[in-house]
Design an enzyme around this catalytic site. Structure first.
Site, PDB file in Angstrom:
ATOM      1  N   SER A 125       0.825  -1.204   0.000  1.00 34.72           N
ATOM      2  CA  SER A 125       0.000   0.000   0.000  1.00 34.72           C
ATOM      3  C   SER A 125       0.868   1.267   0.000  1.00 34.72           C
ATOM      4  O   SER A 125       1.798   1.345  -0.799  1.00 34.72           O
ATOM      5  CB  SER A 125      -0.954  -0.055   1.200  1.00 34.72           C
ATOM      6  OG  SER A 125      -2.007   0.854   1.033  1.00 34.72           O
ATOM      7  N   LEU A 126       0.625   2.228   0.875  1.00 34.39           N
ATOM      8  CA  LEU A 126       1.466   3.423   0.925  1.00 34.39           C
ATOM      9  C   LEU A 126       2.938   3.036   1.089  1.00 34.39           C
ATOM     10  O   LEU A 126       3.828   3.660   0.495  1.00 34.39           O
ATOM     11  CB  LEU A 126       1.032   4.325   2.087  1.00 34.39           C
ATOM     12  CG  LEU A 126       1.924   5.532   2.387  1.00 34.39           C
ATOM     13  CD1 LEU A 126       2.000   6.498   1.226  1.00 34.39           C
ATOM     14  CD2 LEU A 126       1.438   6.265   3.636  1.00 34.39           C
TER      15      LEU A 126
END
Ligand SMILES: *[C@@H]1O[C@H](CO)[C@@H](O)[C@H](O)[C@H]1NC(C)=O
Ligand SMILES: *[C@@H]1O[C@H](CO)[C@@H](O)[C@H](O)[C@H]1NC(C)=O
Ligand SMILES: *[C@@H]1O[C@H](CO)[C@@H](O)[C@H](O)[C@H]1NC(C)=O
Ligand SMILES: *[C@@H]1O[C@H](CO)[C@@H](O)[C@H](O)[C@H]1NC(C)=O
Ligand SMILES: *[C@@H]1O[C@H](CO)[C@@H](O)[C@H](O)[C@H]1NC(C)=O
Length: 410
Positions: A265-266
């Site tokens: 993800s991030l």
């Protein structure tokens, strides 16, 4: 002369620089797998203290075996040249030649499912402490070993895995807290959201008129002030610079090591941005598209970014760039994930067409990747002889096409 160009044109030029020319990595015969052990943990707390500590020796008992491939990457000739080029671009809107050295190194074998699975597990462990049940552990792990996270740890954190001979170091970076998906959520959610919305929205997360934006650059309808946007990103997004510092610190600790970055993800997007800064191999799982962020952060563009590999599937709207609009589940949770172009190559599992998965933000979770996506070899017509789908660059991809970026404030 570049500083006289209208800001719109500069924006366009910046994006064009990040078009990756097709250039296959030089893949040779398969070297033997390496065995990695958890050795350190890293984090920054909510009051911006950096924590870096050694893991108790008992943690090193577990090993993660990853296959390798010889790949070619491009490294800046010096960190100084890279950063001076970046500063010149930020301050004076001028480009400067950064000289890149092609380098042959061992990278993770991203064509091997077992390797991706091991890396996904290593990434997944960055979410939790060892005392919770969702650590992927092998036999012999002592779950009551003191772990040392600050209970209020915020934002950027993860682990460092090292091979026995110290020749390979893998830095894992955690992603956005899954709290908004699962309903729980920890102290990291707030800061992650600010970072996500600055990096992966078109204009300060201006999703609709009722949204409170994360920066003040929206100039009516679909107009956005580019200079304002870049300024906010550089001031607010501390995660990129924390990552760069951490990478540098690792090069001091392991001067001869080949460093890889992984993340979910991030964390995957940050791993990619740091990887293209240093020419380090990257494997990013379910990461929101970071190509526009690379432009907005004024990162000098290397001749190729094919040392970066994205792994995601089509039922996850976050890396697909389809989790947007006021009524989307992302928007309801306060996230604006609007970008859709990735750097490097993409291993795209078409779970919607091939496995009948329904598009649902809950499939974003790393647990789904470990327990569903990567459990079996991928079978698809035209992909015979592969255990994972072929990695391909994102071509013909346009970010935020309905927005106009320019010098509207000045
Ligand atoms: C950090 O978190 C703790 C507990 O969650 C809280 O008491 C403290 O005020 C926070 N500090 C900052 C600077 O946000
Ligand atoms: C696990 O670690 C704890 C704390 O260090 C220790 O007290 C305990 O004896 C260990 N258990 C095993 C089975 O090694
Ligand atoms: C590997 O690095 C550690 C420091 O993290 C050092 O203590 C150890 O001696 C090194 N091992 C080898 C084989 O170089
Ligand atoms: C890097 O090392 C320096 C010097 O030890 C330290 O002050 C800094 O906090 C470290 N940064 C990171 C991100 O590890
Ligand atoms: C997907 O759905 C189609 C039509 O309902 C069905 O024929 C096919 O077997 C399903 N595939 C899988 C992998 O479940």
């Amino acid at each position: 002369m570049l500083n006289l160009l209208p800001v719109t044109l500069r924006f366009l030029l910046g994006s064009l620089l990040w078009l990756d020319s097709p250039q296959p990595p030089a893949v040779q015969s398969a070297p033997s797998p390496i065995s990695l052990h958890l050795r350190h943990q890293h984090a920054i707390t909510n009051d911006s203290r950096v924590i870096f500590s050694d893991m108790a020796p008992s943690f090193a008992a577990d090993s993660y075996d990853v296959g390798t491939l010889k790949i070619q990457t491009h490294r800046p000739q010096s960190a100084k040249a890279f950063h001076s080029a970046r500063l010149r671009s930020i301050r004076h809107d001028q480009s400067e030649r950064v000289l890149w050295d092609p380098t042959d190194i061992l990278g993770p074998n991203v064509e091997d499912r077992e390797t991706l699975l091991a890396l996904a597990k290593m990434t997944s462990n960055a979410y939790t402490t060892s005392t919770t049940s969702d650590w992927y552990v092998l036999d012999g792990w002592n779950k009551s070993t003191p772990f040392g996270w600050e209970p209020d740890a915020d934002g950027f954190r993860g682990h460092v895995f090292v091979s026995d001979d110290n020749s390979t170091v893998v830095l894992s970076i955690k992603g956005t807290s899954a709290g908004w998906i699962t309903g729980g959520g920890g102290p990291t959610v707030r800061k992650d959201k600010l970072n996500d919305n600055l990096l992966f929205s078109c204009c300060c997360a201006r999703v609709g008129p009722t949204w409170s934006t994360v920066c003040n650059c929206h100039q009516g309808s679909y107009k956005c002030d580019q200079t304002c946007l870049e300024k906010s990103l550089i001031e607010e997004s501390l995660f990129y610079s924390v990552g760069v510092n951490l990478y540098n610190n690792l090069t001091y600790m392991y001067p001869d090591a080949n460093i890889w970055l992984i993340g979910h993800s991030l964390g995957g997007s940050l791993a990619s941005l740091i990887g293209v800064t240093f020419g380090a191999p990257v494997v990013a799982f379910e990461a929101p598209s970071e190509k526009l962020a690379a432009t907005r952060l004024h990162l000098p563009s290397p001749p190729s970014t094919h040392h970066v590999t994205h792994v995601f599937h089509t039922a996850d709207p976050i890396p697909m760039g389809t989790c947007n609009g006021v009524t989307s589940s992302c928007a309801i949770a306060g996230f604006a994930m609007e970008t859709r172009c990735h750097l490097g190559k993409v291993i795209r599992y078409d779970t919607v067409t091939q496995l009948n998965w329904t598009v649902d933000v809950r499939t974003h979770s790393i647990v789904q990747i470990v327990e569903r996506l990567l459990q079996d070899d991928w079978i698809e017509e035209g992909q015979e002889g592969r255990t994972v789908p072929e990695a391909k660059p994102d071509v013909d991809c346009v970010d935020c096409y309905n927005w106009e970026f320019g010098d509207f404030k000045g």
